[in-house]
Design a protein around this motif. Structure first.
Motif, short mmCIF file in Angstrom:
data_model
loop_
_atom_site.label_atom_id
_atom_site.label_comp_id
_atom_site.label_asym_id
_atom_site.label_seq_id
_atom_site.Cartn_x
_atom_site.Cartn_y
_atom_site.Cartn_z
N MET A 30 0.86 -1.18 0.00
CA MET A 30 0.00 0.00 0.00
C MET A 30 0.89 1.23 0.00
O MET A 30 1.84 1.31 0.79
N ARG A 31 0.59 2.23 -0.87
CA ARG A 31 1.49 3.37 -1.01
C ARG A 31 0.74 4.71 -1.00
O ARG A 31 -0.40 4.80 -1.47
N PHE A 32 1.44 5.72 -0.48
CA PHE A 32 1.05 7.11 -0.64
C PHE A 32 2.12 7.79 -1.48
O PHE A 32 3.32 7.62 -1.24
N LEU A 33 1.71 8.58 -2.49
CA LEU A 33 2.62 9.14 -3.47
C LEU A 33 2.43 10.64 -3.58
O LEU A 33 1.31 11.16 -3.44
N SER A 34 3.52 11.35 -3.85
CA SER A 34 3.44 12.79 -4.04
C SER A 34 4.58 13.21 -4.95
O SER A 34 5.66 12.62 -4.92
N ASP A 35 4.35 14.23 -5.79
CA ASP A 35 5.41 14.72 -6.65
C ASP A 35 5.29 16.23 -6.84
O ASP A 35 4.27 16.84 -6.49
N SER A 36 6.36 16.81 -7.39
CA SER A 36 6.42 18.25 -7.61
C SER A 36 7.07 18.50 -8.97
O SER A 36 8.25 18.85 -9.05
N PRO A 37 6.32 18.30 -10.07
CA PRO A 37 6.91 18.41 -11.41
C PRO A 37 7.15 19.86 -11.82
O PRO A 37 6.46 20.78 -11.36
N ALA A 38 8.13 20.04 -12.70
CA ALA A 38 8.44 21.36 -13.24
C ALA A 38 7.77 21.55 -14.60
O ALA A 38 7.09 20.65 -15.11
N HIS A 39 7.96 22.74 -15.17
CA HIS A 39 7.53 23.05 -16.54
C HIS A 39 6.02 22.94 -16.74
O HIS A 39 5.55 22.54 -17.80
N GLY A 40 5.24 23.24 -15.70
CA GLY A 40 3.79 23.28 -15.84
C GLY A 40 3.10 21.93 -15.86
O GLY A 40 1.89 21.86 -16.12
N ALA A 41 3.81 20.84 -15.62
CA ALA A 41 3.18 19.52 -15.60
C ALA A 41 2.26 19.39 -14.38
O ALA A 41 2.44 20.06 -13.37
N LYS A 42 1.29 18.50 -14.46
CA LYS A 42 0.31 18.33 -13.40
C LYS A 42 0.88 17.47 -12.27
O LYS A 42 1.53 16.45 -12.50
N LYS A 43 0.59 17.88 -11.03
CA LYS A 43 0.94 17.09 -9.86
C LYS A 43 -0.06 15.94 -9.69
O LYS A 43 -1.21 16.04 -10.09
N LEU A 44 0.40 14.86 -9.07
CA LEU A 44 -0.52 13.80 -8.68
C LEU A 44 -1.57 14.35 -7.73
O LEU A 44 -1.27 15.15 -6.83
N LYS A 45 -2.81 13.91 -7.91
CA LYS A 45 -3.87 14.40 -7.05
C LYS A 45 -4.94 13.33 -6.87
O LYS A 45 -5.01 12.35 -7.62
N GLY A 46 -5.79 13.54 -5.87
CA GLY A 46 -6.91 12.62 -5.63
C GLY A 46 -6.46 11.20 -5.38
O GLY A 46 -5.45 10.94 -4.72
N SER A 47 -7.21 10.26 -5.93
CA SER A 47 -6.90 8.84 -5.72
C SER A 47 -5.62 8.42 -6.43
O SER A 47 -5.09 7.34 -6.16
N ASP A 48 -5.09 9.26 -7.34
CA ASP A 48 -3.83 8.95 -8.00
C ASP A 48 -2.66 9.01 -7.03
O ASP A 48 -1.55 8.60 -7.38
N ARG A 49 -2.88 9.50 -5.82
CA ARG A 49 -1.83 9.55 -4.81
C ARG A 49 -1.85 8.33 -3.90
O ARG A 49 -1.01 8.21 -3.00
N TRP A 50 -2.82 7.42 -4.09
CA TRP A 50 -2.93 6.22 -3.26
C TRP A 50 -3.09 5.00 -4.16
O TRP A 50 -3.96 4.96 -5.01
N ASP A 51 -2.23 4.02 -3.98
CA ASP A 51 -2.40 2.81 -4.79
C ASP A 51 -2.01 1.57 -3.99
O ASP A 51 -1.53 1.67 -2.85
N PHE A 52 -2.26 0.42 -4.58
CA PHE A 52 -1.95 -0.84 -3.91
C PHE A 52 -1.49 -1.85 -4.95
O PHE A 52 -1.69 -1.68 -6.15
#
Length: 379
Positions: A30-52
Motif C-alpha cells: 500500500m502506497r502514498f505518493l506525491s510529486d512536484s513536477p516542473a515546466h507546468g506539468a500536473k501534480k498527482l492528485k486525488g486517488s492517484d496519490r494512493w495505490d496498492f
C-alpha cells in the motif's frame, strides 16, 4: 515421556514435506505518493496519490533438477476507490518460468518470464515481466551468464500488420569475478534491437524533443564492495547508437549506491525490487543513497532499471515515471524499518534533473521531485 510420539510425528511431517512440491507465498503493498513536477506539468492528485499491489507467488519442484516459479500480480496503477474498473481488479502473470540445473553442461538454464536481472546491478534492469532464456556457468571464481529475450510489448501482435510480433530483442552476456569475500567485479555487454524515438513534445522513448537511432550496443563495468557494515555498488555503461540522428553517438551512464542494509536488496539491486532489511527481524532498519547520471539513449528503452520507481502522470512530457533512467541526473534516498515480523515501512525520495537540456528545448534542468511512503506485508 512423549519422545516416542514426537519422533513418530516428526517422521510423518518429513514424509508430507517430501511429497509437497508446490509452495504458496506473496506480498501486499500500500502506497502514498506525491510529486512536484516542473515546466507546468500536473501534480498527482486525488486517488492517484494512493495505490496498492497484490502479488501471489507459486514455487514448485518438478524433479531433482527442474523447478518452476510463477507470480500473479495486480496490474500497475491500482488506485484506491476503483473497484469497479480494470485498475482495481485486473491481474496478470508477471513471472512464470522453468529452471533446470546441471543441464547441457551448464549450471542452470532458466526459460520464461522473469525480472530483467541479467546484467550489472540494475542500471539496465526491470523488476518484472520480460520473456527470455538465461544460461549460467561457473568456472573457478568466475561466473558467466548470457540472456536473450524481449523487453517491450509489440502492439501489432495478433493483428497481422506492421511488425506483428517483433517485440524488440535484447541480448546480454557478462562475466563476474569474486576478488575476495568483500569485493566482486564484472564486465558485461549488450545488444539491443530497439529504436530510440523522440517527439516535439518530449513523449517518445527518448527524454528529448529531437533525435533518434535504430538500435544500440554497449559494455557494462560493475563492482560491489563491502566494508564496515556498508555495501558500495556501481555500474558504468558505454553505448554506441546505430544510425543516430541529432544525438551523441556514444552516450554514457553511471550509478553508485551506498547502503547499510543486510537484506537482499542492499547488495543486489539499486532500486527496491528486494528489501534492504531483514524482514523477519523486528525493528531492523536500513538506508540506501544512490546517484545516477544517464545520457540520452545510453540505455535501451523499457530496460532502464529506475523506470517506474518514481510515480508521475505518464501522459505528460518528460515524465519521470516512463523516463526515470533516460537523460536524467537523479538522487535516490531510501529508508526501511521492520514494524513487525514481515511488515516493512519504507520512505523514498527522488530528485530529478535533466542531464542534457540542449535536446529538450526546456528552459531549466528541473524535472520532478517524488516522495513515496509504503507499507509492505510479506507471507
Amino acid at each position: 515421556e512423549f519422545s516416542s510420539e514426537l519422533n513418530r510425528m516428526g517422521a510423518r511431517l518429513t514424509k508430507v514435506e517430501a511429497k509437497t512440491n508446490v509452495w504458496l507465498g506473496g506480498d501486499t503493498r500500500m502506497r502514498f505518493l506525491s510529486d512536484s513536477p516542473a515546466h507546468g506539468a500536473k501534480k498527482l492528485k486525488g486517488s492517484d496519490r494512493w495505490d496498492f499491489r497484490q502479488r501471489i507467488k507459486f514455487t514448485g519442484t518438478i524433479n531433482d533438477r527442474f523447478t518452476f516459479q510463477g507470480r500473479i500480480s495486480t496490474n500497475y496503477g491500482n488506485k484506491w476507490g476503483n473497484t469497479d474498473s480494470s485498475y482495481g481488479s485486473t491481474a496478470y502473470f508477471d513471472v512464470f518460468n522453468i529452471t533446470g540445473k546441471n543441464v547441457l553442461g551448464l549450471d542452470s538454464i532458466r526459460v520464461g518470464r522473469t525480472a530483467l536481472d541479467v546484467i550489472g546491478n540494475g542500471l539496465i534492469g526491470k523488476p518484472m515481466a520480460v520473456d527470455g532464456v538465461l544460461v549460467n556457468k561457473t568456472i573457478g571464481q568466475t561466473k558467466f551468464s548470457a540472456w536473450t529475450g524481449n523487453v517491450k510489448t509489440d502492439t501489432n501482435i495478433n493483428v497481422g500488420s506492421g511488425d506483428s510480433g517483433n517485440a524488440y530483442q535484447l541480448t546480454t552476456t557478462q562475466f563476474r569475478y569474486n576478488v575476495n569475500k568483500k569485493m566482486n567485479i564484472g564486465l558485461g555487454y549488450y545488444w539491443a534491437d530497439e529504436p530510440g524515438t523522440s517527439t516535439p513534445t518530449g513523449m517518445g522513448t527518448l527524454n528529448a524533443n529531437r533525435g533518434s537511432f535504430d538500435g544500440s550496443r554497449g559494455y557494462d563495468l560493475m563492482a560491489t564492495y563491502k566494508f564496515g557494515g556498508l555495501t558500495l555498488m556501481g555500474d558504468y555503461i558505454g553505448s554506441t547508437l546505430k544510425n543516430v540522428v541529432d544525438l551523441p553517438k556514444n552516450p554514457k551512464a553511471w550509478v553508485v549506491q551506498l547502503s547499510n542494509g543486510t537484506g537482499p536488496g542492499a547488495h543486489a539491486v539499486y532500486y527496491n525490487a528486494a528489501p534492504l532489511v531483514n524482514i523477519g527481524k523486528v525493528r531492523d532498519s536500513a538506508w540506501a543513497v544512490s546517484y545516477r547520471s544517464v545520457d540520452p539513449g545510453a540505455l535501451p528503452y523499457n530496460a532502464g532499471g529506475f523506470d517506474t520507481q518514481a510515480v508521475a502522470y505518464p501522459n505528460q512530457p518528460y515524465s519521470v515515471f516512463t523516463h526515470g533512467t533516460e537523460n536524467v541526473k537523479a538522487w535516490f534516498l531510501s529508508y526501511e524499518y521492520v514494524l513487525d515480523k514481515n511488515i516493512v515501512l519504507s520512505l523514498e525520495y527522488q530528485d530529478f534533473k535533466l542531464k542534457n537540456r540542449s535536446v529538450t528545448g526546456l528552459d531549466s534542468d528541473d524535472l520532478n521531485k517524488c516522495f513515496m511512503a509504503k507499507l509492505e506485508f510479506f507471507y
